[in-house]
Design a protein around this motif. Structure first.
Motif, mmCIF file in Angstrom:
data_model
loop_
_atom_site.group_PDB
_atom_site.id
_atom_site.type_symbol
_atom_site.label_atom_id
_atom_site.label_comp_id
_atom_site.label_asym_id
_atom_site.label_seq_id
_atom_site.Cartn_x
_atom_site.Cartn_y
_atom_site.Cartn_z
ATOM 1 N N TYR A 54 0.833 -1.203 0.000
ATOM 2 C CA TYR A 54 0.000 0.000 0.000
ATOM 3 C C TYR A 54 0.872 1.259 0.000
ATOM 4 O O TYR A 54 0.651 2.192 -0.779
ATOM 5 C CB TYR A 54 -0.904 -0.056 1.226
ATOM 6 C CG TYR A 54 -1.841 1.108 1.439
ATOM 7 C CD1 TYR A 54 -3.192 1.006 1.113
ATOM 8 C CD2 TYR A 54 -1.395 2.307 2.010
ATOM 9 C CE1 TYR A 54 -4.074 2.057 1.343
ATOM 10 C CE2 TYR A 54 -2.268 3.367 2.236
ATOM 11 C CZ TYR A 54 -3.600 3.227 1.899
ATOM 12 O OH TYR A 54 -4.459 4.266 2.125
ATOM 13 N N ARG A 58 1.634 4.604 -2.555
ATOM 14 C CA ARG A 58 1.564 6.015 -2.179
ATOM 15 C C ARG A 58 2.886 6.724 -2.476
ATOM 16 O O ARG A 58 2.903 7.910 -2.826
ATOM 17 C CB ARG A 58 1.211 6.157 -0.697
ATOM 18 C CG ARG A 58 -0.188 5.628 -0.325
ATOM 19 C CD ARG A 58 -1.285 6.287 -1.142
ATOM 20 N NE ARG A 58 -2.611 5.837 -0.772
ATOM 21 C CZ ARG A 58 -3.264 4.839 -1.371
ATOM 22 N NH1 ARG A 58 -2.685 4.167 -2.372
ATOM 23 N NH2 ARG A 58 -4.477 4.514 -0.997
ATOM 24 N N VAL A 86 -5.356 4.259 -7.913
ATOM 25 C CA VAL A 86 -5.766 4.492 -6.529
ATOM 26 C C VAL A 86 -7.284 4.526 -6.424
ATOM 27 O O VAL A 86 -7.876 4.008 -5.468
ATOM 28 C CB VAL A 86 -5.137 5.790 -5.999
ATOM 29 C CG1 VAL A 86 -5.715 6.167 -4.641
ATOM 30 C CG2 VAL A 86 -3.624 5.646 -5.908
ATOM 31 N N GLU A 89 -8.745 1.055 -6.033
ATOM 32 C CA GLU A 89 -8.513 0.272 -4.817
ATOM 33 C C GLU A 89 -9.836 -0.044 -4.122
ATOM 34 O O GLU A 89 -10.737 0.802 -4.050
ATOM 35 C CB GLU A 89 -7.578 1.022 -3.873
ATOM 36 C CG GLU A 89 -6.157 1.116 -4.409
ATOM 37 C CD GLU A 89 -5.244 1.988 -3.552
ATOM 38 O OE1 GLU A 89 -4.059 2.130 -3.925
ATOM 39 O OE2 GLU A 89 -5.722 2.521 -2.532
ATOM 40 N N TRP A 92 -9.519 2.667 0.717
ATOM 41 C CA TRP A 92 -8.330 3.433 1.050
ATOM 42 C C TRP A 92 -7.926 3.234 2.505
ATOM 43 O O TRP A 92 -6.849 3.660 2.916
ATOM 44 C CB TRP A 92 -8.574 4.926 0.790
ATOM 45 C CG TRP A 92 -8.729 5.241 -0.673
ATOM 46 C CD1 TRP A 92 -8.330 4.481 -1.728
ATOM 47 C CD2 TRP A 92 -9.327 6.421 -1.231
ATOM 48 N NE1 TRP A 92 -8.631 5.097 -2.915
ATOM 49 C CE2 TRP A 92 -9.250 6.295 -2.641
ATOM 50 C CE3 TRP A 92 -9.921 7.550 -0.692
ATOM 51 C CZ2 TRP A 92 -9.753 7.278 -3.505
ATOM 52 C CZ3 TRP A 92 -10.417 8.535 -1.542
ATOM 53 C CH2 TRP A 92 -10.325 8.396 -2.931
ATOM 54 N N ALA A 129 -7.515 6.553 4.726
ATOM 55 C CA ALA A 129 -8.514 6.993 3.759
ATOM 56 C C ALA A 129 -8.568 8.518 3.721
ATOM 57 O O ALA A 129 -8.628 9.129 2.645
ATOM 58 C CB ALA A 129 -9.876 6.417 4.124
ATOM 59 N N THR A 132 -5.424 9.806 1.990
ATOM 60 C CA THR A 132 -5.498 9.601 0.542
ATOM 61 C C THR A 132 -6.428 10.627 -0.092
ATOM 62 O O THR A 132 -6.119 11.202 -1.153
ATOM 63 C CB THR A 132 -5.969 8.171 0.236
ATOM 64 O OG1 THR A 132 -5.035 7.237 0.781
ATOM 65 C CG2 THR A 132 -6.088 7.944 -1.264
#
Length: 576
Positions: A54, A58, A86, A89, A92, A129, A132
């Motif tokens: 993960y 990022r 992203v 996904e 998040w 989350a 993100t």
């Protein structure tokens, strides 16, 4: 917006910009976050295997975005692909923060529960989350028309669906009321995403009002001394996002959350916990050598007069690759010529931490209570830091797993009483709970050091123990006298425990660590080595020196003297 339009990179950030370019140039496929990776935590309790994938995603996102915002001519096609990925996904949020039928969260009870709040995994508003959402919102806002409208529209829609919709919903979110880093990070990152993507409206106003209440609770979790019980790492995390949100809120609304005397005290916290040379007191789930974002320190120095950054962290120092820290370093960092200094002695009365700095060695100890955020059973623990090495140690954080944040937390070495230099009374360890506290009896800064006394009686539940006072007397020339004064109704066996990552040598009525610190002993001692894994999953060994004493009925005092061997081949230096 200002945070997404970076000024020319000063020479001090050259290494950071080189890191960004190297990661941005990596054209290997992104790590896959498939079902097996996602489900691994729920099956095994292991967090790191999924989280490494993960965070590598990022890292790529942040590097490509930073490169694009630094260079207006940069191609953004690969960044568009990463933004799209992203958005693909499943969630998040991290698996450890998701509660779904038949699956347990790894965090403290109640930390995150998407189903309990009525949200599934895709709309679980946890730390990551929220982070993100903020990153994506700031990236698409900063790039504007350079990004394909379809990508921008999808990013905006996903941020709204996954994060802003739960934030706007009146149902309580699980982290509301925590009063720690969750409040500021979740509310701060989600609130910044809302300010970036939404026009002025009743919906935005209601979100910001909710975020404001979270920030109030976050500040209330600090005492007036500004100390962070979670340690410097979590100060960076929680207070960092508080500052980032506060600056954006002020720019958009004129409200200044930084105009608060407590905020000024919080801004100074890491400098009060400093051991010197980039090391900090690693109490609780902290690390001895945390990274401090240069942009954050620059902004705090401008606002509060705290020391400016002494070093520029690398791109990889934040292993979670948080966009807010990186972007603010690129936007806010200012070279400073001032040389920072720290006091000889600092005391945080609400935390009950003391740090006293000699010319070549530093002493630190703590009180508090045993229900602090990221708590360790460590009342009365202390450390000796000598010439850049913590010889008598606090181990800091262990590897985060499901059981680390469960009822079996104190079975793990790092947060347990076994891993701290504190007494074992009649084979009983310290107990958890807010009522298990250490009361400061004395704190006095002396011309040559500090005296610090703690009443540890409440930390134990031992029949016949009436009182246990731990007295520290530290001389900055490198001498520590530790005296445990015991009042008992009956004879009590006590084991004094002294913890180090250096293997001790026992000989000639003394224990020596690293040929640097010596403890005089007048009785046989035992040594054991306990193996565990540190916060990053690496092997970690604690060497425990066990010194038996017997406290007779009545009052008795048991003194242990530690001496630091100072360097004879160079003048004493001031640790800063």
């Amino acid at each position: 917006m200002a945070e997404s339009v970076f000024p020319p990179v000063p020479g001090q950030l050259t290494s950071l910009s080189n890191d960004i370019a190297a990661v941005a140039a990596d054209d290997a496929p992104l790590p896959v976050l498939g079902f097996s990776a996602y489900n691994d935590f729920f099956v095994t309790g292991n967090r790191m295997r999924f989280e490494k994938r993960y965070f590598r995603r990022r890292a790529r996102l942040n590097a490509l975005a930073a490169q694009a915002l630094l260079d207006p001519d940069a191609d953004v096609s690969r960044l568009a692909d990463v933004l799209w990925a992203v958005c693909d996904e499943h969630t998040w949020a991290l698996p450890a923060h998701i509660h779904s039928p038949g699956r347990l969260s790894a965090e403290p009870p109640g930390v995150q529960s998407g189903d309990r709040e009525g949200w599934g995994a895709e709309q679980t508003l946890d730390l990551f989350a929220a982070e993100t959402a903020h990153a994506l919102a700031e990236i698409v806002t900063g790039l504007g028309p350079r990004l394909d409208p379809l990508v921008s529209q999808r990013v905006r829609a996903e941020v709204d669906r996954r994060v802003l919709t739960p934030l706007a919903d009146p149902r309580p979110l699980a982290w509301e009321g925590f009063g720690n880093n969750w409040e500021s990070v979740c509310a701060g990152a989600a609130g910044m995403a809302a300010m970036l993507l939404l026009p002025p409206s009743d919906r935005l106003s209601s979100m910001l009002a909710r975020c404001g209440k979270a920030m109030d609770r976050f500040l209330a979790g600090y005492g007036d001394d500004g100390g962070c019980p979670e340690g410097v790492d979590y100060w960076v995390y929680g207070f960092g996002y508080f500052v980032y949100y506060a600056v954006m809120l002020h720019e958009q609304t004129g409200v200044d959350l930084l105009d608060d005397p407590k905020v000024a005290q919080i801004a100074a916290f890491p400098h009060k916990a400093a051991l010197g040379g980039g090391a900090y007191a690693p109490f609780s789930d902290a690390s001895e050598r945390p990274w401090l974002p240069a942009g954050l320190l620059s902004r705090l120095a401008e606002r509060f007069g705290t020391p400016p950054p002494a070093v520029i962290p690398s791109f990889h120092d934040d292993h979670c690759y948080r966009w807010a820290h990186l972007a603010r370093t690129l936007a806010w960092y200012r070279p400073a010529s001032a040389v920072s200094t720290v006091a000889d002695s600092d005391f945080l009365p609400d935390l009950a931490w003391v740090v006293d700095r000699g010319p070549d060695a530093v002493f630190a100890a703590k009180g508090g209570h045993n229900d602090e955020p990221h708590n360790h059973l460590d009342l009365g623990a202390f450390l000796l830091h000598v010439r850049g090495r913590t010889v008598l140690a606090d181990l800091g954080a262990g590897e985060y797993t499901r059981s680390y944040f469960s009822d079996t937390r104190y079975d793990h070495l790092h947060p347990s009483a076994r891993a701290h230099s504190i007494p074992v009374v009649d084979d009983e360890l310290q107990l958890p709970g807010a009522a298990r506290l250490a009361t400061v009896v004395r704190h006095e800064v002396l011309p040559d050091g500090v005296a610090f006394d703690l009443d540890l009686t409440a930390a134990y539940e031992v029949d016949g123990l009436r009182r246990l006072i731990r007295r520290f007397r530290w001389w900055r020339t490198g001498r520590l006298e530790l005296t445990d004064v015991v009042t008992a109704d009956r004879p009590l066996p006590i084991t004094e425990v002294f913890v180090s990552r250096y293997a001790p040598v026992v000989a000639d009525a003394a224990v020596r660590w690293d040929d640097t610190v010596t403890l005089d002993v007048d009785r046989p001692v035992a040594v054991d080595a306990v193996e565990a894994t540190d916060h990053h999953g690496r092997p970690d060994v604690a060497y425990r020196v066990l010194v038996p004493v017997t406290a007779p009925a009545g009052e008795s005092a048991h003194t242990f003297t530690f001496s630091v061997r100072l360097r004879a081949d160079r003048p004493l230096r001031r640790i800063a």
